[in-house]
Every structure is written in C-alpha cells, then in structure tokens.
Design a protein around this motif. Structure first.
Motif, PDB file in Angstrom:
ATOM      1  N   LEU A 127       9.228   7.439  -6.105  1.00 26.29           N
ATOM      2  CA  LEU A 127       9.600   7.290  -4.695  1.00 26.29           C
ATOM      3  C   LEU A 127      11.111   7.202  -4.481  1.00 26.29           C
ATOM      4  O   LEU A 127      11.564   7.096  -3.342  1.00 26.29           O
TER       5      LEU A 127
ATOM      6  N   VAL B 276       9.606   0.800   1.190  1.00 21.33           N
ATOM      7  CA  VAL B 276       8.689   1.604   0.371  1.00 21.33           C
ATOM      8  C   VAL B 276       7.855   2.514   1.273  1.00 21.33           C
ATOM      9  O   VAL B 276       7.689   3.706   0.995  1.00 21.33           O
ATOM     10  N   LYS B 277       7.352   1.950   2.364  1.00 21.22           N
ATOM     11  CA  LYS B 277       6.529   2.725   3.299  1.00 21.22           C
ATOM     12  C   LYS B 277       7.329   3.854   3.938  1.00 21.22           C
ATOM     13  O   LYS B 277       6.836   4.982   4.072  1.00 21.22           O
TER      14      LYS B 277
ATOM     15  N   TYR C 233       7.936   6.537   1.378  1.00 15.81           N
ATOM     16  CA  TYR C 233       6.669   7.234   1.105  1.00 15.81           C
ATOM     17  C   TYR C 233       6.366   8.250   2.204  1.00 15.81           C
ATOM     18  O   TYR C 233       6.004   9.400   1.915  1.00 15.81           O
TER      19      TYR C 233
ATOM     20  N   TYR D 241       2.745   5.157  -4.353  1.00 11.15           N
ATOM     21  CA  TYR D 241       2.731   4.274  -3.179  1.00 11.15           C
ATOM     22  C   TYR D 241       1.604   3.247  -3.275  1.00 11.15           C
ATOM     23  O   TYR D 241       1.794   2.066  -2.960  1.00 11.15           O
TER      24      TYR D 241
ATOM     25  N   GLU E 274       2.136  -0.792  -3.011  1.00 10.06           N
ATOM     26  CA  GLU E 274       1.624  -1.532  -1.856  1.00 10.06           C
ATOM     27  C   GLU E 274       0.639  -2.619  -2.286  1.00 10.06           C
ATOM     28  O   GLU E 274       0.311  -3.504  -1.507  1.00 10.06           O
TER      29      GLU E 274
END
Length: 246
Positions: free
Chosen positions: A59, A70-71, A74, A104, A108
């Motif tokens: 990522l 992170v989201k 992604y 991801y 998560e």
C-alpha cells in the motif's frame, strides 16, 4: 538531492535527518503519481511474491500510518489498478487489485496489523544489533566506528531489507508447516484407506468362510444321510440250493 547539504535554518546536527525527510517526501510524491500501468507493474514485478508479503510495502504507507490513512491509500490504489479502469490489461489488473485488497484486509484487522507491526519492530531491532556489531568489529580493528547506516536513508533501507527478509522467512516457515501438515494428513488418510481395505478383505473372507462352512455342513449332512439309507437296504441273497433226496 545532496544529503550533505543542510536545509535552510536547520541546526547542523539535524541537517542530515532533515534532508533525509525531504528525500523521502520526494519519493512518496513521485510514487503517489504512478500511473495505473506503473502500479500494476510494481505489484507484479519479479520477486513480487515476497515483496507483497509486506502489506505496508503493497500500500506504500509507513507502518505508523493511521487506519484512516490506510483506507485512503487503499481506495486510491484500488481505483488505479481496478480491472474496469484497465480493460486492455484486465487479467494483470485483477491480480494487482487482489494483492491490494489482501494487504488492506490485513491492516484493517487489529490482530493481523499488530503482527505486521511486530515484524517491522523486530526488523528495526535486528538492524540496530547488526549496526552495533559492525561498530564493535571496526573499533576492535582500530578503525572508525562510523558505519554507512549512519546515513538515515541507508538506515531506512537496511530496515526495509530486514523487514522483507523477516516476512519472507515467516512465509517459508508457514509453507513448510503447511506441507508437513499436508503430508501428515496424506499419510493418515493412506493409513485409514489401508485399514478400510483390510477390514473389507477380512469381512469378505469371513463371509466366504461362513458360506463355505454352510456348504460343507450341508454336504456332510447329505453324506451321512446317504450312508444311513444304504445301511437300511438289505442285500438280496438268493436261497441256498438243496439237493433232492430220492
């Protein structure tokens, strides 16, 4: 960029690190504008099987990044490599999309992310130990204790290499364990099949034996019955001839 040139206003002791941060930001900025094709190529490059074990590498984020970051990353990458966005390279795009999606899902999940962070921390610890050993050897040899990893960029690279090695080692161990378990299950199943075949043969033999025993008993009874019948039948003997008396 010359890492020996301090940023304006930066204290001399912080010059190298400041330049390192600037260099990293430039790299991140450059990578952030990679095209769809470049991202697909990056994720499917030679050796990607092991590179992609590291979800942070996949990522392109720092381990310290928040879940929101992170989201965001992604979503950005998944859009870039989505098969619908790459109709002329759909198969490779799907592979890249699956790789991003897997990374991801790891990050998560609190438990899996914690394990990934532990690997990164272990890599830092091992790198620091390796650097310390190098310093000791150089000091013992009467040389300067300065090492190339004193350069923040090279230190970051050393940690990166160690991190990838640890992820690869864990994957190899996982595969070896899986192979051993598969072999064990295979041997167990073969043993079960062998036992089932043995029971089947024994059962068939017992069945045949019972049937043949009944036949033998019936044959014996028939034989005995015939023997008794023969004893009951009297043998016919003609009367003795008597001579006439005159």
């Amino acid at each position: 960029m010359d890492l020996n040139m301090p940023l304006p206003g930066a204290p001399p002791s912080e010059a190298l690190f400041s330049n390192f941060i600037a260099e990293v930001k430039e790299i991140e900025k450059r990578d952030s504008v990679l095209t769809s094709k470049q991202q697909i190529d990056r994720l499917l490059r030679p050796g990607s099987t092991y590179f992609n074990l590291n979800p942070f590498e996949v990522l392109q984020i720092e381990p310290e990044s928040s879940l929101d970051d992170v989201k965001k990353q992604y979503r950005k990458l998944s859009i870039l490599v989505h098969p619908d966005k790459n109709p002329t390279d759909r198969d490779r795009a799907q592979q890249a999309f699956d790789i991003i999606n897997k990374a991801y899902k790891i990050l998560e999940d609190d438990t899996q992310r914690a394990k990934a962070l532990e690997i990164v921390e272990e890599a830092k610890g091992r790198t620091d130990m390796m650097i310390e050993e190098k310093r000791k050897k150089q000091k013992k040899a009467g040389k300067s204790t300065k090492v190339e990893e004193d350069d923040p960029l090279k230190y970051k690279h050393a940690v990166y290499v160690m991190t990838m090695k640890l992820f690869a080692d864990l994957e190899r161990k996982r595969r070896q364990t899986e192979e051993r378990n598969m072999e064990e299950r295979k041997r167990k199943r073969e043993s079960e099949i062998e036992e089932e075949e043995k029971k089947k043969i024994d059962k068939e033999w017992q069945k045949n034996y019972e049937e043949s025993r009944d036949n033998r008993i019936n044959s014996w009874k028939a034989f005995k019955s015939n023997t008794k019948s023969k004893k009951k039948v009297k043998e016919f003997r003609p009367p003795k001839h008597k001579a006439e008396t005159r």
